[in-house]
Design a protein around this motif. Structure first.
Motif, PDB file in Angstrom:
ATOM      1  N   GLU A 103       0.842  -1.217   0.000  1.00 51.71           N
ATOM      2  CA  GLU A 103       0.000   0.000   0.000  1.00 51.71           C
ATOM      3  C   GLU A 103       0.867   1.253   0.000  1.00 51.71           C
ATOM      4  OE1 GLU A 103      -3.509  -1.736   2.787  1.00 51.71           O
ATOM      5  OE2 GLU A 103      -2.691   0.228   3.366  1.00 51.71           O
ATOM      6  N   VAL A 104       1.877   1.258   0.873  1.00 47.99           N
ATOM      7  CA  VAL A 104       2.765   2.433   0.944  1.00 47.99           C
ATOM      8  C   VAL A 104       3.461   2.629  -0.399  1.00 47.99           C
ATOM      9  CG1 VAL A 104       4.836   3.371   2.068  1.00 47.99           C
ATOM     10  CG2 VAL A 104       3.041   2.281   3.452  1.00 47.99           C
ATOM     11  N   ARG A 154       1.736   4.569  -3.082  1.00 45.07           N
ATOM     12  CA  ARG A 154       1.730   6.029  -2.921  1.00 45.07           C
ATOM     13  C   ARG A 154       3.093   6.631  -3.265  1.00 45.07           C
ATOM     14  NH1 ARG A 154      -2.622   7.242   0.421  1.00 45.07           N
ATOM     15  NH2 ARG A 154      -2.152   9.416   0.001  1.00 45.07           N
ATOM     16  N   LEU A 214       1.558   8.837   5.650  1.00 48.83           N
ATOM     17  CA  LEU A 214       1.054   7.519   5.223  1.00 48.83           C
ATOM     18  C   LEU A 214       1.078   6.522   6.381  1.00 48.83           C
ATOM     19  CD1 LEU A 214       2.904   7.144   1.781  1.00 48.83           C
ATOM     20  CD2 LEU A 214       0.609   8.038   2.227  1.00 48.83           C
ATOM     21  N   PRO A 251       3.501   4.637   7.694  1.00 53.69           N
ATOM     22  CA  PRO A 251       3.970   3.375   7.092  1.00 53.69           C
ATOM     23  C   PRO A 251       4.317   2.284   8.100  1.00 53.69           C
ATOM     24  CG  PRO A 251       5.685   5.041   7.010  1.00 53.69           C
ATOM     25  CD  PRO A 251       4.460   5.731   7.514  1.00 53.69           C
TER      26      PRO A 251
END
Ligand code: IPD
Ligand code: CA
Ligand code: CA
Ligand code: CA
Length: 269
Positions: A176-177, A180, A264, A266
């Motif tokens: 997911e990170v 981005r 984010l 993370p």
């Protein structure tokens, strides 16, 4: 010769001896996986253990009172104020597959502060070194050159190295990170060895680095090499590097990558 310089000499000689052994004694069909740790990707081979044993024996023979933190269980207390932080093979999965980017990483701390670091990459023929306050060098054969990070690279032109620290539970979040980060940067490199990534940053071969899940032995030598090459290696929001998070880069690029990553979250699962 100062104590940090003496420790560096021992680190370099030992890392090179272990690196040579790992090349010369690598079994023809590849090493055996003798253990897995947090996930099936997180492997240990007999060669990781053999290299750590060699490194600790050599250093203890020269400096019997020192302490050790070794990835493969070689940790021990000591009374001298010097502690060695050892990753006998950083990039074990690369070593397993006979990919060239793996390294022997040895750092020496005095009273808890890293003062010398050596990263030997035998398959590249390169050794990276740093002494606190004395700069960082890349040695190739008998030549040596001073290392300098790239400064002020805007994110859209930054080549960013990363790693996916092991542990199956983290993988989805790492992906997911990455979704981005990837659109915001020039490109991503996942080389497979944290200390190789950090040395590449010090040498200007990548512009920045981030990873969740790194341990002290992954970063001890590489972080000193980056700092001595003019870069920053930290956790989020000024925290020190920890298994939570590591972000690294040259002036300007570090801040830009940090500010992209921090919101984010993370390190969240
Ligand atoms: C690993 C490598 C990899 C990184 C992992 C580390 P090992 O070390 O540095 O690049 O993504 O976080 O654990 O297990 O090969 O020494
Ligand atoms: Ca490992
Ligand atoms: Ca490692
Ligand atoms: Ca290792």
């Amino acid at each position: 010769m100062s104590l940090p310089e003496q420790l560096l000499d021992l680190a370099v000689a030992t890392a090179r001896e272990a690196g040579r052994m790992l090349v010369d004694k690598r079994p023809a069909g590849g090493p055996d996986v003798v253990q897995t740790k947090t996930s099936p990707t997180d492997v240990v081979t007999q060669m990781d253990r053999a290299a750590e044993k060699l490194i600790i024996e050599r250093i203890l023979a020269a400096r019997p009172g020192d302490a050790f933190l070794g990835e493969e269980g070689g940790s021990r207390e000591g009374g001298s104020g010097v502690r060695w932080v050892i990753d006998p093979i950083d990039g074990t999965v690369n070593y397993l597959y006979d990919l060239p980017d793996w390294a022997v990483s040895i750092a020496a701390e005095v009273d808890g502060v890293a003062v010398a670091g050596a990263v030997d990459m035998p398959r590249r023929g390169e050794t990276y070194t740093a002494v606190r306050g004395g700069g960082a060098l890349l040695h190739t054969g008998s030549a040596a050159r001073e290392l300098r990070v790239n400064a002020g690279v805007p994110l859209e032109r930054a080549l960013v190295a990363t790693g996916f620290g092991y542990g199956s539970a983290r993988r989805a979040r790492q992906a997911e990170v990455l979704t981005r980060v990837l659109p915001a940067v020039r490109d991503i490199r996942r080389g497979g060895s944290c200390c190789v990534d950090l040395c590449s940053l010090a040498a200007g071969r990548v512009d920045a680095y981030y990873e969740r899940g790194v341990q002290a032995w992954d970063v001890a030598a590489g972080a000193l090499i980056v700092q001595e090459a003019g870069g920053r290696v930290e956790g989020l929001r000024g925290a020190p590097v920890s298994p939570e998070f590591a972000v690294a880069g040259g002036p300007g690029t570090f801040e830009a990558l940090h500010d992209l990553l921090a919101p984010l979250d993370p390190a969240r699962d």
